[in-house]
Write a protein that holds these residues in place. Structure first.
Motif, PDB file in Angstrom:
ATOM      1  N   PHE A 154       0.960  -1.188  -0.027  1.00 39.22           N
ATOM      2  CA  PHE A 154       0.050   0.035   0.062  1.00 39.22           C
ATOM      3  C   PHE A 154       1.006   1.337   0.118  1.00 39.22           C
ATOM      4  CE2 PHE A 154      -3.985   2.400   1.996  1.00 39.22           C
ATOM      5  CZ  PHE A 154      -4.540   2.067   0.728  1.00 39.22           C
ATOM      6  N   CYS A 155       1.698   1.263   0.774  1.00 38.61           N
ATOM      7  CA  CYS A 155       2.750   2.395   0.861  1.00 38.61           C
ATOM      8  C   CYS A 155       3.509   2.688  -0.632  1.00 38.61           C
ATOM      9  CB  CYS A 155       3.959   2.192   1.854  1.00 38.61           C
ATOM     10  SG  CYS A 155       3.430   2.425   3.627  1.00 38.61           S
ATOM     11  N   ARG A 156       3.855   1.475  -1.013  1.00 35.25           N
ATOM     12  CA  ARG A 156       4.247   1.815  -2.549  1.00 35.25           C
ATOM     13  C   ARG A 156       3.540   2.300  -3.667  1.00 35.25           C
ATOM     14  NH1 ARG A 156       6.241  -4.017  -3.640  1.00 35.25           N
ATOM     15  NH2 ARG A 156       7.024  -3.107  -5.778  1.00 35.25           N
ATOM     16  N   ALA A 157       1.925   1.893  -3.576  1.00 36.62           N
ATOM     17  CA  ALA A 157       1.131   2.134  -4.466  1.00 36.62           C
ATOM     18  C   ALA A 157       0.873   3.773  -4.222  1.00 36.62           C
ATOM     19  CB  ALA A 157      -0.187   1.322  -4.322  1.00 36.62           C
ATOM     20  N   LEU A 158       0.738   4.084  -3.195  1.00 33.17           N
ATOM     21  CA  LEU A 158       0.323   5.580  -2.740  1.00 33.17           C
ATOM     22  C   LEU A 158       1.572   6.540  -3.083  1.00 33.17           C
ATOM     23  CD1 LEU A 158      -1.697   5.337   0.467  1.00 33.17           C
ATOM     24  CD2 LEU A 158      -2.673   5.111  -1.850  1.00 33.17           C
ATOM     25  N   SER A 159       2.822   6.194  -2.658  1.00 36.78           N
ATOM     26  CA  SER A 159       3.699   6.862  -3.089  1.00 36.78           C
ATOM     27  C   SER A 159       3.867   6.887  -4.813  1.00 36.78           C
ATOM     28  CB  SER A 159       5.176   6.004  -2.567  1.00 36.78           C
ATOM     29  OG  SER A 159       5.234   6.232  -1.443  1.00 36.78           O
ATOM     30  N   ARG A 160       3.462   5.866  -5.671  1.00 34.90           N
ATOM     31  CA  ARG A 160       3.549   5.954  -6.743  1.00 34.90           C
ATOM     32  C   ARG A 160       2.573   7.153  -7.189  1.00 34.90           C
ATOM     33  NH1 ARG A 160       5.612   6.931 -10.828  1.00 34.90           N
ATOM     34  NH2 ARG A 160       5.709   6.117 -12.694  1.00 34.90           N
ATOM     35  N   PHE A 161       1.248   6.919  -6.562  1.00 38.91           N
ATOM     36  CA  PHE A 161       0.295   7.816  -6.959  1.00 38.91           C
ATOM     37  C   PHE A 161       0.813   9.424  -6.950  1.00 38.91           C
ATOM     38  CE2 PHE A 161      -3.605  10.194  -5.112  1.00 38.91           C
ATOM     39  CZ  PHE A 161      -4.098  10.404  -6.591  1.00 38.91           C
ATOM     40  N   PHE A 162       1.834   9.674  -6.140  1.00 43.38           N
ATOM     41  CA  PHE A 162       2.296  11.091  -5.796  1.00 43.38           C
ATOM     42  C   PHE A 162       3.679  11.395  -6.612  1.00 43.38           C
ATOM     43  CE2 PHE A 162       0.370  11.787  -1.431  1.00 43.38           C
ATOM     44  CZ  PHE A 162      -0.864  12.433  -1.760  1.00 43.38           C
ATOM     45  N   SER A 163       3.760  10.656  -7.900  1.00 44.87           N
ATOM     46  CA  SER A 163       4.707  10.679  -8.715  1.00 44.87           C
ATOM     47  C   SER A 163       4.036  10.714 -10.049  1.00 44.87           C
ATOM     48  CB  SER A 163       5.945   9.639  -8.753  1.00 44.87           C
ATOM     49  OG  SER A 163       6.288   9.290  -7.279  1.00 44.87           O
ATOM     50  N   PRO A 164       4.801  11.259 -11.039  1.00 51.48           N
ATOM     51  CA  PRO A 164       4.377  11.374 -12.442  1.00 51.48           C
ATOM     52  C   PRO A 164       4.330   9.886 -12.916  1.00 51.48           C
ATOM     53  CG  PRO A 164       6.089  12.889 -12.120  1.00 51.48           C
ATOM     54  CD  PRO A 164       6.039  12.283 -10.695  1.00 51.48           C
ATOM     55  N   GLY A 165       3.361   9.486 -13.509  1.00 54.85           N
ATOM     56  CA  GLY A 165       3.149   8.166 -14.071  1.00 54.85           C
ATOM     57  C   GLY A 165       2.186   8.095 -15.505  1.00 54.85           C
ATOM     58  N   GLN A 166       2.289   6.886 -15.946  1.00 57.04           N
ATOM     59  CA  GLN A 166       1.870   6.697 -17.412  1.00 57.04           C
ATOM     60  C   GLN A 166       0.261   6.630 -17.237  1.00 57.04           C
ATOM     61  OE1 GLN A 166       2.725   2.866 -18.857  1.00 57.04           O
ATOM     62  NE2 GLN A 166       1.498   3.107 -20.832  1.00 57.04           N
TER      63      GLN A 166
END
Length: 434
Positions: free
Chosen positions: A414-426
């Motif tokens: 969950f921490c990884r998914a939410l951190s990815r949300f707060f980064s630019p992504g495809q």
């Protein structure tokens, strides 16, 4: 130490420091302050905030933190700081049959049976008057066992192992001592704790309190390979922790925001709850022009993060047979036809793609059609500000018990998914809104 193990250690530390919603908000604020987030005062004029990192507290129990680039859409995560439990009444002392007890009321939908025969402590907030007559508040935490709710012996109740009703008024009063003439006055106990927690305090007297019982036994990694984390308040402090950690590492070029609301477990109707104006107030200060704010919100996305029901291996029939979220298999996307969850096909697809980018598995949950369904701050927030929302959370067991169980790897996922949300992504370009 692996990243997974480090995350588990940091989470258990956060849980230990958060016995109440007040302490959880303070712990989240401390995590943000460590990373240079600046605290804002709601009673002051903010003006036009420069780009930066900020947070604000309301009622000392709810928090909004954000990175601000000056305008545009937001990526938002919401969770709640409160948990069901036992709250002390304003006049809590009672004497029965030579014992000193505390009068309590039930906060939220607590699972009551696990509170029996367990060492309990007391924590919360007190309002007090200093020697100059000024009113102040402070957070207290006894940090040691001071109470217990003994069960009635099976010899006196042969039906105890059958389904038994628990009377919240008469059955749940914990013992805190013997009712002797030398029994300590509760106000004096509070003053002693205030002096311990705030060495500089010189209180003339405690005026009022918001105090809760809690299990002081620390969270534990359990299982043959420490697969599980067990402890109090996993619902919903795991989400609060994951949201705060994501914001700490957020891309500063994005508008990223977390809102950690109090009072979700009792309906969210308060100045600090999700049905209150806290989030809307902050957004209006950041984007005071109504049309620009509405345009920004229609381009925004909100992740409502709240624990989900994992399938219980002893009670699998309580779940829909085609939707069985398992421990250790990643975050759960929650669906409900009657909008108890705010998930749509569009928002679910976006979260799935987000998990794929983070290398995290995702699962689905929907209640059995013949059973009721809980709710979250997701629908309230979606309706309140008109933002596209998905409801998700880690799978867990014994939700609303005094101690709950989850898989430690799911907390890491969950921490990884939410951190990815707060980064630019495809995933930003996958769903084109019409």
């Amino acid at each position: 130490m692996t990243a997974h193990a480090a995350c588990a250690a940091e989470l258990t530390s956060f849980l230990r420091s958060s016995p109440t919603a007040f302490h959880a908000a303070a712990a989240a604020a401390a995590l943000l302050a460590e990373q240079g987030f600046v605290r804002l005062d709601e009673q002051a004029a903010w003006g036009r905030l420069p780009a930066g990192k900020y947070f604000v507290l309301r009622n000392e129990s709810s928090l909004i933190g954000f990175t601000w680039s000056g305008g545009g859409a937001f990526r938002m995560i919401g969770a709640h700081t409160d948990s069901p439990g036992l709250k002390l009444k304003p006049k809590p002392l009672r004497r029965e049959q030579g014992c000193l007890q505390l009068a309590v009321e039930i906060y939220g939908g607590a699972l009551l049976r696990p509170w029996f025969d367990r060492e309990l402590s007391v924590a919360g907030r007190v309002a007090w008057q200093d020697k100059n007559g000024g009113l102040r508040s402070a957070l207290l935490d006894f940090q040691r066992p001071v109470a217990v709710i003994p069960s009635l012996a099976i010899h006196l109740n042969r039906e105890a192992n059958k389904q038994q009703e628990i009377n919240a008024q008469t059955d749940m009063a914990p013992l805190i001592g013997l009712a002797t003439e030398t029994a300590a006055d509760f106000q004096e106990l509070l003053r002693e704790e205030l002096r311990r927690c705030c060495p500089d305090a010189e209180p003339a007297g405690i005026i009022d309190h918001e105090l809760f019982l809690y299990d002081p036994a620390p969270p534990a990694l359990t299982g043959l390979k420490s697969e599980f984390i067990t402890g109090p308040h996993l619902d919903n402090l795991v989400s609060c922790f994951a949201a705060a950690q994501a914001l700490r590492s957020a891309d500063s070029s994005l508008n990223c925001l977390i809102v950690l609301n109090d009072h979700e477990e009792v309906g969210s109707v308060s100045a600090a709850g999700a049905q209150g104006p806290f989030l809307r107030d902050v957004l209006e200060r950041l984007l005071p022009e109504a049309e620009a704010r509405q345009a920004a919100l229609r381009g925004s996305f909100f992740i409502s993060a709240d624990n989900a029901h994992a399938v219980h291996p002893n009670f699998a029939a309580k779940h829909d047979a085609l939707h069985l979220p398992q421990l250790g298999k990643g975050p759960v996307i929650k669906f409900n036809a009657n909008q108890r969850y705010a998930t749509t096909a569009a928002s679910a697809a976006r979260f799935r793609q987000l998990c794929a980018e983070a290398g995290v598995p995702a699962q689905d949950f929907v209640s059995r059609s013949d059973m009721g369904c809980g709710s979250t701050i997701g629908p309230l927030t979606a309706a309140g500000i008109g933002v596209d929302t998905v409801d998700v959370g880690i799978p867990s067991l014994a939700m609303h018990s005094v101690r709950e169980t989850a898989a430690s790897v799911d907390c890491w996922h969950f921490c990884r998914a939410l951190s990815r949300f707060f980064s630019p992504g495809q995933s930003d370009t996958l769903w084109q809104k019409k």
